[in-house]
Design an enzyme around this catalytic site. Sequence first.
Site, PDB file in Angstrom:
ATOM      1  NE  ARG A 249       3.736   5.714   4.737  1.00  0.00           N
ATOM      2  CZ  ARG A 249       3.759   5.817   6.049  1.00  0.00           C
ATOM      3  NH1 ARG A 249       2.758   5.733   6.539  1.00  0.00           N
ATOM      4  NH2 ARG A 249       5.171   6.703   6.207  1.00  0.00           N
TER       5      ARG A 249
ATOM      6  CE  LYS B  57       8.042   3.621   4.658  1.00  0.00           C
ATOM      7  NZ  LYS B  57       8.436   5.115   3.530  1.00  0.00           N
TER       8      LYS B  57
ATOM      9  CG  HIS C 166       3.353   8.816  -1.159  1.00  0.00           C
ATOM     10  ND1 HIS C 166       3.535   7.964  -0.949  1.00  0.00           N
ATOM     11  CD2 HIS C 166       4.147   9.846  -1.135  1.00  0.00           C
ATOM     12  CE1 HIS C 166       4.362   8.364   0.189  1.00  0.00           C
ATOM     13  NE2 HIS C 166       5.012   9.724   0.058  1.00  0.00           N
TER      14      HIS C 166
ATOM     15  NE  ARG D 252       2.173   9.552   2.679  1.00  0.00           N
ATOM     16  CZ  ARG D 252       1.742  10.139   4.230  1.00  0.00           C
ATOM     17  NH1 ARG D 252       0.885   9.679   4.401  1.00  0.00           N
ATOM     18  NH2 ARG D 252       2.896   9.935   4.463  1.00  0.00           N
TER      19      ARG D 252
ATOM     20  CG  HIS E 191       6.196  11.652   7.746  1.00  0.00           C
ATOM     21  ND1 HIS E 191       6.305  13.271   7.621  1.00  0.00           N
ATOM     22  CD2 HIS E 191       5.828  10.964   6.499  1.00  0.00           C
ATOM     23  CE1 HIS E 191       5.985  12.994   6.543  1.00  0.00           C
ATOM     24  NE2 HIS E 191       6.181  11.422   5.740  1.00  0.00           N
TER      25      HIS E 191
ATOM     26  CE1 TYR F  51       3.853   2.701  26.811  1.00  0.00           C
ATOM     27  CE2 TYR F  51       6.159   3.562  26.103  1.00  0.00           C
ATOM     28  CZ  TYR F  51       4.912   2.688  26.928  1.00  0.00           C
ATOM     29  OH  TYR F  51       5.830   1.811  27.222  1.00  0.00           O
TER      30      TYR F  51
END
Length: 232
Positions: free
Chosen positions: A70, A97, A159, A162, A185, A195
């Site tokens: 990002r 994010k 953006h 991406r 994401h 994890y």
Amino acid sequence: MQVFAYAIFTKRADRNPAVDLRGALKPSKKKHHAHLSAKELPEFLQKLETYDGQIQTKLAVKMLLLTFVRTSELRYALWEEIDLDKGEWRIPAERMKMRDPHIVPLSRQAVDVLRELQKFTGHWPRVFPNQHKPAGYMSENTVLYALYRLGYHSRLTGHGIRGTASTILNEHGFTPDVIERQLAHAERNGVRRAYNHAEYLPERRKMMQWWGDYLDSAVAEGKVLPFEQRAV
């Protein structure tokens, strides 16, 4: 709706007021950022090579292309987070994010860009310091204005890079889970999410190197690779 139905059934309410709102509230539409197709990418890369603006800005756009992080993650990057010898960039959770730490494997091409950038900003803590006030960060509009200058107003955003990378990698048969993890994401499973910041790292290293080579090929030959060429 079920709450009011229960209230009416138990005589706690006479009617369902939510019925009056039916059709008044429109569902929000998902926003799609402008991005390039595989066929449009070579021309853009060739234009970027001849970009005549600030060298740091040009290298910032290259880093977005090579890592598809990002724009905020790129702007706030610190040299201490990057290990050029290992080819790895570790972004702390507070800058992500989804508030999870994220490992970005760096291709040979990305490492080369960063070594070039070190000549200009290596003496500052920030990888992309503000050009007018080096103690601050690069402006949030710097990359966007560079894309405008290249002739891509309304055709590409930071953006949107991406989206370009994700589409091409999916078209070339890379595993969707690997792509999604590289895009950082959200993982819906809360336990797994805690994890998974290093999940698929070997596969992602291979994919990111393939992507760096893909971009090199698009610049050198002015064309995109056929779909049968894939690495993971």
